[in-house]
Design a protein around this motif. Structure first.
Motif, PDB file in Angstrom:
ATOM      1  N   MET A  41       0.861  -1.178   0.000  1.00  0.00           N
ATOM      2  CA  MET A  41       0.000   0.000   0.000  1.00  0.00           C
ATOM      3  C   MET A  41       0.895   1.225   0.000  1.00  0.00           C
ATOM      4  O   MET A  41       1.336   1.701   1.041  1.00  0.00           O
ATOM      5  CB  MET A  41      -0.942   0.001   1.192  1.00  0.00           C
ATOM      6  N   PHE A  42       1.181   1.706  -1.194  1.00  0.00           N
ATOM      7  CA  PHE A  42       2.073   2.844  -1.400  1.00  0.00           C
ATOM      8  C   PHE A  42       1.306   4.165  -1.345  1.00  0.00           C
ATOM      9  O   PHE A  42       1.826   5.180  -0.899  1.00  0.00           O
ATOM     10  CB  PHE A  42       2.754   2.694  -2.765  1.00  0.00           C
ATOM     11  N   MET A  54      -5.245  -2.319  -1.388  1.00  0.00           N
ATOM     12  CA  MET A  54      -5.689  -3.001  -0.171  1.00  0.00           C
ATOM     13  C   MET A  54      -6.438  -4.291  -0.470  1.00  0.00           C
ATOM     14  O   MET A  54      -6.089  -5.370   0.011  1.00  0.00           O
ATOM     15  CB  MET A  54      -6.598  -2.078   0.650  1.00  0.00           C
ATOM     16  N   TYR A  55      -7.494  -4.152  -1.265  1.00  0.00           N
ATOM     17  CA  TYR A  55      -8.384  -5.290  -1.469  1.00  0.00           C
ATOM     18  C   TYR A  55      -7.850  -6.284  -2.481  1.00  0.00           C
ATOM     19  O   TYR A  55      -8.265  -7.443  -2.488  1.00  0.00           O
ATOM     20  CB  TYR A  55      -9.782  -4.795  -1.813  1.00  0.00           C
ATOM     21  N   GLY A  56      -6.906  -5.840  -3.300  1.00  0.00           N
ATOM     22  CA  GLY A  56      -6.235  -6.799  -4.165  1.00  0.00           C
ATOM     23  C   GLY A  56      -5.515  -7.850  -3.353  1.00  0.00           C
ATOM     24  O   GLY A  56      -5.515  -9.040  -3.684  1.00  0.00           O
ATOM     25  N   ALA A  57      -4.896  -7.417  -2.271  1.00  0.00           N
ATOM     26  CA  ALA A  57      -4.222  -8.368  -1.384  1.00  0.00           C
ATOM     27  C   ALA A  57      -5.237  -9.165  -0.567  1.00  0.00           C
ATOM     28  O   ALA A  57      -5.196 -10.405  -0.533  1.00  0.00           O
ATOM     29  CB  ALA A  57      -3.274  -7.619  -0.452  1.00  0.00           C
ATOM     30  N   LEU A  58      -6.155  -8.477   0.097  1.00  0.00           N
ATOM     31  CA  LEU A  58      -7.028  -9.132   1.075  1.00  0.00           C
ATOM     32  C   LEU A  58      -8.051 -10.078   0.449  1.00  0.00           C
ATOM     33  O   LEU A  58      -8.331 -11.146   0.993  1.00  0.00           O
ATOM     34  CB  LEU A  58      -7.738  -8.071   1.911  1.00  0.00           C
ATOM     35  N   LYS A  63      -0.611 -11.052   0.913  1.00  0.00           N
ATOM     36  CA  LYS A  63       0.018 -10.251   1.962  1.00  0.00           C
ATOM     37  C   LYS A  63       0.022  -8.792   1.539  1.00  0.00           C
ATOM     38  O   LYS A  63       0.316  -8.468   0.394  1.00  0.00           O
ATOM     39  CB  LYS A  63       1.456 -10.745   2.189  1.00  0.00           C
ATOM     40  N   LEU A  64      -0.284  -7.904   2.479  1.00  0.00           N
ATOM     41  CA  LEU A  64      -0.283  -6.475   2.212  1.00  0.00           C
ATOM     42  C   LEU A  64       0.780  -5.799   3.069  1.00  0.00           C
ATOM     43  O   LEU A  64       0.737  -5.867   4.295  1.00  0.00           O
ATOM     44  CB  LEU A  64      -1.654  -5.861   2.510  1.00  0.00           C
ATOM     45  N   VAL A  65       1.733  -5.169   2.421  1.00  0.00           N
ATOM     46  CA  VAL A  65       2.802  -4.450   3.119  1.00  0.00           C
ATOM     47  C   VAL A  65       2.433  -2.974   3.183  1.00  0.00           C
ATOM     48  O   VAL A  65       2.217  -2.333   2.155  1.00  0.00           O
ATOM     49  CB  VAL A  65       4.154  -4.613   2.378  1.00  0.00           C
ATOM     50  N   MET A  66       2.342  -2.444   4.401  1.00  0.00           N
ATOM     51  CA  MET A  66       2.042  -1.032   4.581  1.00  0.00           C
ATOM     52  C   MET A  66       3.340  -0.237   4.429  1.00  0.00           C
ATOM     53  O   MET A  66       4.289  -0.436   5.188  1.00  0.00           O
ATOM     54  CB  MET A  66       1.429  -0.790   5.955  1.00  0.00           C
ATOM     55  N   THR A  88       5.181  -8.730  -5.205  1.00  0.00           N
ATOM     56  CA  THR A  88       4.904  -9.315  -6.530  1.00  0.00           C
ATOM     57  C   THR A  88       3.960  -8.463  -7.370  1.00  0.00           C
ATOM     58  O   THR A  88       3.933  -8.586  -8.592  1.00  0.00           O
ATOM     59  CB  THR A  88       4.300 -10.720  -6.392  1.00  0.00           C
ATOM     60  N   VAL A  89       3.146  -7.618  -6.720  1.00  0.00           N
ATOM     61  CA  VAL A  89       2.209  -6.749  -7.437  1.00  0.00           C
ATOM     62  C   VAL A  89       2.485  -5.312  -7.021  1.00  0.00           C
ATOM     63  O   VAL A  89       2.276  -4.941  -5.868  1.00  0.00           O
ATOM     64  CB  VAL A  89       0.743  -7.116  -7.143  1.00  0.00           C
ATOM     65  N   LEU A  90       2.959  -4.517  -7.972  1.00  0.00           N
ATOM     66  CA  LEU A  90       3.346  -3.139  -7.707  1.00  0.00           C
ATOM     67  C   LEU A  90       2.421  -2.199  -8.468  1.00  0.00           C
ATOM     68  O   LEU A  90       2.240  -2.353  -9.676  1.00  0.00           O
ATOM     69  CB  LEU A  90       4.795  -2.910  -8.138  1.00  0.00           C
ATOM     70  N   ASN A  91       1.853  -1.236  -7.776  1.00  0.00           N
ATOM     71  CA  ASN A  91       0.947  -0.272  -8.379  1.00  0.00           C
ATOM     72  C   ASN A  91       1.580   1.112  -8.301  1.00  0.00           C
ATOM     73  O   ASN A  91       1.926   1.577  -7.208  1.00  0.00           O
ATOM     74  CB  ASN A  91      -0.396  -0.274  -7.648  1.00  0.00           C
ATOM     75  N   GLN A  92       1.728   1.759  -9.448  1.00  0.00           N
ATOM     76  CA  GLN A  92       2.452   3.025  -9.485  1.00  0.00           C
ATOM     77  C   GLN A  92       1.860   4.010 -10.495  1.00  0.00           C
ATOM     78  O   GLN A  92       1.268   3.609 -11.501  1.00  0.00           O
ATOM     79  CB  GLN A  92       3.914   2.780  -9.875  1.00  0.00           C
ATOM     80  N   THR A  93       2.060   5.287 -10.212  1.00  0.00           N
ATOM     81  CA  THR A  93       1.855   6.294 -11.246  1.00  0.00           C
ATOM     82  C   THR A  93       3.109   6.276 -12.116  1.00  0.00           C
ATOM     83  O   THR A  93       4.194   5.932 -11.638  1.00  0.00           O
ATOM     84  CB  THR A  93       1.661   7.693 -10.639  1.00  0.00           C
ATOM     85  N   PRO A  94       3.001   6.634 -13.389  1.00  0.00           N
ATOM     86  CA  PRO A  94       4.184   6.624 -14.264  1.00  0.00           C
ATOM     87  C   PRO A  94       5.336   7.479 -13.750  1.00  0.00           C
ATOM     88  O   PRO A  94       6.508   7.089 -13.875  1.00  0.00           O
ATOM     89  CB  PRO A  94       3.632   7.168 -15.582  1.00  0.00           C
ATOM     90  N   SER A  95       5.042   8.629 -13.156  1.00  0.00           N
ATOM     91  CA  SER A  95       6.118   9.507 -12.690  1.00  0.00           C
ATOM     92  C   SER A  95       6.899   8.877 -11.546  1.00  0.00           C
ATOM     93  O   SER A  95       8.131   8.989 -11.491  1.00  0.00           O
ATOM     94  CB  SER A  95       5.555  10.869 -12.262  1.00  0.00           C
ATOM     95  N   SER A  96       6.227   8.196 -10.630  1.00  0.00           N
ATOM     96  CA  SER A  96       6.926   7.506  -9.536  1.00  0.00           C
ATOM     97  C   SER A  96       7.731   6.329 -10.065  1.00  0.00           C
ATOM     98  O   SER A  96       8.858   6.080  -9.630  1.00  0.00           O
ATOM     99  CB  SER A  96       5.922   7.017  -8.482  1.00  0.00           C
ATOM    100  N   PHE A  97       7.148   5.608 -11.015  1.00  0.00           N
ATOM    101  CA  PHE A  97       7.835   4.448 -11.580  1.00  0.00           C
ATOM    102  C   PHE A  97       9.121   4.852 -12.289  1.00  0.00           C
ATOM    103  O   PHE A  97      10.115   4.114 -12.261  1.00  0.00           O
ATOM    104  CB  PHE A  97       6.921   3.709 -12.553  1.00  0.00           C
TER     105      PHE A  97
END
Length: 221
Positions: A41-42, A54-58, A63-66, A88-97
């Motif tokens: 949860m970035f 959040m709910y993708g993990a749960l 596992k959800l890493v805060m 294993t699953v990373l969610n990002q805006t393009p600028s952060s990535f």
């Protein structure tokens, strides 16, 4: 969830729990999320992207890493966290990535990240070229949506062809959602004609909290 969009005036969007469940369990043909996945949860819980995190993990028993706020502001710390936790699953805006990719360009070992899912900003596919060349097991997915449609509406996998063409593409609608381009009279426009993207389907919110007139204006029938 409160969102200001382009107006700068926060408005409460009423989203049902069922919308979130639908989002994930009708997306199973597109993703293979499972209980072995590690999500992080970035993003702030004020941002609708966090609902996906959040709910993708749960919902899949993963596992959800805060992510601590100090790590969201320092991509070097964040990259170390991703490796340590085996995300294993990373969610990002393009600028952060873009910043994160430069840090990972020096990583020689195999990384655990299976998916990088983009949202929140327009994506130019060439941005993933360095990562794609070094970490070939990672899939890149561009998704588009707004809070009123429960996070995501469209899906586009980014491959070599998309990277080379470098054309921003939001793809096609996900299951239970539908996209059309309409003119000012709410009529369909021909291919290639500029219009307004309108969304329908089971992901739509109930409307805006205590703003009936705005709800009537934006949620048309």
């Amino acid at each position: 969830i409160y969102t200001s969009g382009s107006t700068g005036t926060p408005k409460g969007v009423m989203i049902e729990h069922n919308n979130v469940v639908r989002l994930f369990f009708t997306d199973t043909p597109l993703f293979d999320f499972n209980s072995s996945d590690v999500w992080c949860m970035f993003h702030s819980f004020c941002f609708d992207f966090s609902v996906w995190e959040m709910y993708g993990a749960l919902l899949f028993g993963g596992k959800l890493v805060m992510v601590p706020s100090s790590h969201t502001k320092d991509m070097s710390l964040f990259s170390d966290l991703l490796l340590k936790e085996g995300v294993t699953v990373l969610n990002q805006t393009p600028s952060s990535f873009a910043v994160l990719q430069e840090l990972f360009s020096e990583v020689k070992e195999t990384i655990a990240i299976r998916y990088v899912i983009f949202g929140g900003e327009a994506l130019k596919p060439s941005i993933v070229s360095k990562w794609a060349a070094r970490h070939k097991s990672t899939k890149f997915i561009n998704m588009y949506g707004i809070t009123e449609t429960t996070v995501h509406v469209t899906y586009k996998e980014i491959g070599e062809e998309e990277i080379l063409s470098n054309i921003s593409n939001i793809g096609v609608s996900i299951p239970t959602m539908h996209c059309v381009i309409l003119d000012n009279d709410t009529s369909l426009v021909p291919v290639g004609v500029v219009g307004e993207l309108c969304i329908s389907g089971l992901g739509l919110a109930r409307g805006y909290l205590n703003q009936q007139e705005l709800t009537k204006q934006k949620f048309v029938h």
